[in-house]
Design a protein around this motif. Sequence first.
Motif, PDB file in Angstrom:
ATOM      1  N   HIS A 155       0.841  -1.204   0.000  1.00  0.00           N
ATOM      2  CA  HIS A 155       0.000   0.000   0.000  1.00  0.00           C
ATOM      3  C   HIS A 155       0.872   1.247   0.000  1.00  0.00           C
ATOM      4  CE1 HIS A 155      -3.782  -2.218   1.691  1.00  0.00           C
ATOM      5  NE2 HIS A 155      -3.092  -2.963   0.834  1.00  0.00           N
ATOM      6  N   CYS A 175      -4.151   6.071   3.681  1.00  0.00           N
ATOM      7  CA  CYS A 175      -4.012   4.998   2.702  1.00  0.00           C
ATOM      8  C   CYS A 175      -5.367   4.748   2.046  1.00  0.00           C
ATOM      9  CB  CYS A 175      -3.508   3.735   3.386  1.00  0.00           C
ATOM     10  SG  CYS A 175      -3.369   2.304   2.275  1.00  0.00           S
ATOM     11  N   CYS A 199      -6.823   0.794   2.055  1.00  0.00           N
ATOM     12  CA  CYS A 199      -7.467   0.238   3.240  1.00  0.00           C
ATOM     13  C   CYS A 199      -8.807   0.935   3.477  1.00  0.00           C
ATOM     14  CB  CYS A 199      -6.583   0.418   4.470  1.00  0.00           C
ATOM     15  SG  CYS A 199      -5.007  -0.466   4.375  1.00  0.00           S
ATOM     16  N   HIS A 205       0.036  -1.554   8.614  1.00  0.00           N
ATOM     17  CA  HIS A 205       0.110  -2.544   7.543  1.00  0.00           C
ATOM     18  C   HIS A 205       0.871  -3.794   7.961  1.00  0.00           C
ATOM     19  CE1 HIS A 205      -0.985   1.088   5.229  1.00  0.00           C
ATOM     20  NE2 HIS A 205      -1.620   0.218   4.457  1.00  0.00           N
ATOM     21  N   MET A 231      -1.739  -5.845   9.503  1.00  0.00           N
ATOM     22  CA  MET A 231      -2.736  -6.328   8.545  1.00  0.00           C
ATOM     23  C   MET A 231      -2.260  -7.531   7.776  1.00  0.00           C
ATOM     24  SD  MET A 231      -5.384  -4.424   8.918  1.00  0.00           S
ATOM     25  CE  MET A 231      -6.333  -4.718   7.446  1.00  0.00           C
TER      26      MET A 231
END
Length: 352
Positions: free
Chosen positions: A294, A325, A328, A348, A351
């Motif tokens: 990302h 971001c 997301c 992240h 995630m």
Amino acid sequence: MFAAATKSFVKQVGDGGRLVPVPSLSEADKYQPLSLVVKKKRCFLFPRYKFTSTPFTLKDILLGDREISAGISSYQLLNYEDESDVSLYGRRGNHIVNDVGINVTGSDSIAVKASFGVVTKHEVEVSTLLKEITTRKINFDHSLIRQSRSSRKAVLCVVMESIRTTRQCSLSVHAGIRGEAMRFHFMDEQNPKGRDKAIVFPAHTTIAFSVFELFIYLDGAFDLCVTSVSKGGFEREETATFALLYRLRNILFERNRRVMDAISRSQLYLDDLFSDYYDKPLSMSDISLKEGTHIRVNLLNHNIPKGPCILCGMGNFKRETVYGCFQCSVDGQKYVRLHAVPCFDVWHKRMK
């Protein structure tokens, strides 16, 4: 004479200081269980209180006509016979002389004999009474309540126990001269008229009692002060206001404590989160710049205003950022706000 005898009885029986001697034979029938008496402090020079009888019972000052269901138990207490010498030069001796009008010419002491016989104790069932008064209210329109409420020194009390005689009793007083080997040398041949006095009173006469004070609230509810620590009286307007402010202060203190605990827990969570990020460093290149990862963007360039970071901007500390971001989404929102460092990479990393 009667008052002196009842005081002597209370002094010898004791009961932890709760017993009060009946002051007058004419008022003895007014100190029955559940009767009301008024307690007043004499003045600052006399620590003892004065109890005044009233013609009312606890039921008379309550709203409604429902009778009080608390029962009264009774049992034999003791057999009381007492003979004592009282000096004429003491306060008690002077009180007896003034009370009965005995001739004390040529005397220095008084012999007092009290024959009460078997006495019984009658007491209210306290537990039953406490349960019942939780649903009862005071009638503020009653004359006794109005008069007592206007005086800050008066405290209403309920008679909770009384001690009574079971037979006809006698009290006798004799004035004489204190001897060395015997109690008195009675001068029968020179005994002036009026040197002896005696009274007889009927059975079931109350000689002592004990009370619980009443504390009456502004809404008519009331409490029985079952311990010597708690004090009776009437709740005043200023007292109620102070109590309300005190409760509000406690509520605010408790709320602030919970907020600070929540802040402390969230701060510990963030510290653990960020320390995990720094304790385990990534490669030389930022994770957000790797191929397929990302990308952080400046949300202002996309007409999205500055706002709290989704990772560290929650709670009471609104840490805001302009970065985020677009890859997301949270709660239907097509982007998330994240600080450039370290929140973006920490988010992240979690995630994955």
